[in-house]
Design an enzyme around this catalytic site. Sequence first.
Site, PDB file in Angstrom:
ATOM      1  N   HIS A 113      13.063  54.123  23.319  1.00  0.00           N
ATOM      2  CA  HIS A 113      11.690  54.027  23.822  1.00  0.00           C
ATOM      3  C   HIS A 113      11.686  54.150  25.349  1.00  0.00           C
ATOM      4  O   HIS A 113      11.289  53.236  26.056  1.00  0.00           O
ATOM      5  CB  HIS A 113      11.060  52.708  23.383  1.00  0.00           C
ATOM      6  CG  HIS A 113      11.028  52.513  21.888  1.00  0.00           C
ATOM      7  ND1 HIS A 113      12.145  52.162  21.158  1.00  0.00           N
ATOM      8  CD2 HIS A 113      10.022  52.621  20.983  1.00  0.00           C
ATOM      9  CE1 HIS A 113      11.818  52.063  19.873  1.00  0.00           C
ATOM     10  NE2 HIS A 113      10.549  52.341  19.741  1.00  0.00           N
ATOM     11  N   HIS A 172      11.491  48.248  13.338  1.00  0.00           N
ATOM     12  CA  HIS A 172      12.270  47.735  14.472  1.00  0.00           C
ATOM     13  C   HIS A 172      11.378  47.117  15.561  1.00  0.00           C
ATOM     14  O   HIS A 172      11.570  47.342  16.753  1.00  0.00           O
ATOM     15  CB  HIS A 172      13.218  48.803  15.037  1.00  0.00           C
ATOM     16  CG  HIS A 172      12.554  50.060  15.556  1.00  0.00           C
ATOM     17  ND1 HIS A 172      13.112  51.298  15.428  1.00  0.00           N
ATOM     18  CD2 HIS A 172      11.390  50.250  16.231  1.00  0.00           C
ATOM     19  CE1 HIS A 172      12.320  52.207  16.000  1.00  0.00           C
ATOM     20  NE2 HIS A 172      11.275  51.584  16.501  1.00  0.00           N
ATOM     21  N   HIS A 222       1.386  51.466  12.503  1.00  0.00           N
ATOM     22  CA  HIS A 222       0.993  50.810  13.743  1.00  0.00           C
ATOM     23  C   HIS A 222       0.488  51.830  14.747  1.00  0.00           C
ATOM     24  O   HIS A 222       0.905  52.984  14.732  1.00  0.00           O
ATOM     25  CB  HIS A 222       2.102  49.949  14.351  1.00  0.00           C
ATOM     26  CG  HIS A 222       3.334  50.654  14.862  1.00  0.00           C
ATOM     27  ND1 HIS A 222       4.098  51.515  14.120  1.00  0.00           N
ATOM     28  CD2 HIS A 222       3.954  50.582  16.070  1.00  0.00           C
ATOM     29  CE1 HIS A 222       5.134  51.935  14.837  1.00  0.00           C
ATOM     30  NE2 HIS A 222       5.070  51.391  16.031  1.00  0.00           N
ATOM     31  N   GLU A 257       7.186  57.281  13.538  1.00  0.00           N
ATOM     32  CA  GLU A 257       8.603  56.873  13.490  1.00  0.00           C
ATOM     33  C   GLU A 257       9.146  56.898  12.060  1.00  0.00           C
ATOM     34  O   GLU A 257      10.360  57.008  11.857  1.00  0.00           O
ATOM     35  CB  GLU A 257       8.762  55.432  14.019  1.00  0.00           C
ATOM     36  CG  GLU A 257       8.521  55.277  15.501  1.00  0.00           C
ATOM     37  CD  GLU A 257       8.532  53.807  15.956  1.00  0.00           C
ATOM     38  OE1 GLU A 257       8.684  53.583  17.156  1.00  0.00           O
ATOM     39  OE2 GLU A 257       8.386  52.880  15.129  1.00  0.00           O
TER      40      GLU A 257
END
Lengths: 278, 117
Positions: free
Chosen positions: A59, A12, A195, A242
């Site tokens: 977030h 996402h 990431h 995530e």
Amino acid sequence: MGRIVGGIGLSHVPSVGPVVDRNRTQEPAWKPLFDAYIPVREWLAKIKPDVAIVVYNDHVADFSFDKYPTFALGVAESYAIGDEGFGTRPLPTVAGDVELSTHLAESLVYEHEFDLTICQELAVEHGFLVPMNLCFPHAGNSWPVRAIPLQVNVIQHPLPTARRCYRLGQAIRSAVEAFSGDARVVVMGTGGMSHQLQGKRFGFMNESFDQWFMDQLESDPESLAGITHQKIMQDAGAEAVELIMWLTMRGAAHGKRVHRHYYAPMTTGMGLITFSDS
Amino acid sequence: MGRQVTGAIADTSVFDLRLSRRGRRLNKLCEALCSPQERDAFKRDEEAFMSRFGLTEAEKALIRKRDFQGLIDAGMNIYSMLKLGSATGNGLYQMGAQMRGETYAQFLSTRKISDAR
């Protein structure tokens, strides 16, 4: 009766949002990503879901660290577009499904003993919206499916374990199947893949980990659910954790793998995998 | 099920409750930046804005210097920091380059397809 008709694991990445909003999807740097979703949307048009359960993380947009729920389920008629600090994107409000949400809340809390935070109001942000943009593009003032947000804490440790996320997916499957109304449901597990966005290791990616994760998700999710946060963060970057939300999707969606794609141009391994449950 | 985070990872910050507690004031300031009025207020008078959230002198200095690694170490969450970045004209990749100790151009040259931004 409710039925899970498919599952989608996908990244996402927030930069996708402005690319959609400014019609930049055909630029050479972005086309490989958007092209990968053409067959996915064709497949979705065939399996005709009514509702998407979107497993995502906020977030620090609508939730703050004052109160940050481990699992939070939306039970509203609609969900506003949130402002996560960069302005509100020009997108239509997202229609929810109160009946299915209410059933999920009761079933998950009573039958499956997941003690969820229940949200009567929830503004959604890139974690939720980018997957919707990619799989269910809006037209005019509406989206082609109703959606139910399921927010998971993957940013302030202690996070739920990967296995707990997988079990939640299994519980969602049982709950959907026990729904008395008609609903064809797609479950989306979002975020990742590799990431890291802070420290000297900013920009770290690991394609071989990402490919292994997708292999395992397809062939042996039960074992993959034993992975620790440490292992994910070490091998794939701190923010890659995530990925535990993909296990929720896989707990809910059985069946054969249909699509798989990987593109890692900048700082995030953007993965895509789908499972057909028909 | 044992502990999920078992050891330090090189050049990596793991945002746990200790760090979140340490960064409490900083994160509250960033959370406020999710409203256009508050972003305007920050841009109008950064010093007053920082005082409103009770930042320590050391925390204020980190924001004044745009010291992004310093802010992470002081407990600012990375997703909070994106809001501060936006309010100060620093995108994620600019902040990342600084944390890596590189110029923006140097950082972009390490990417496969740096136009994907």
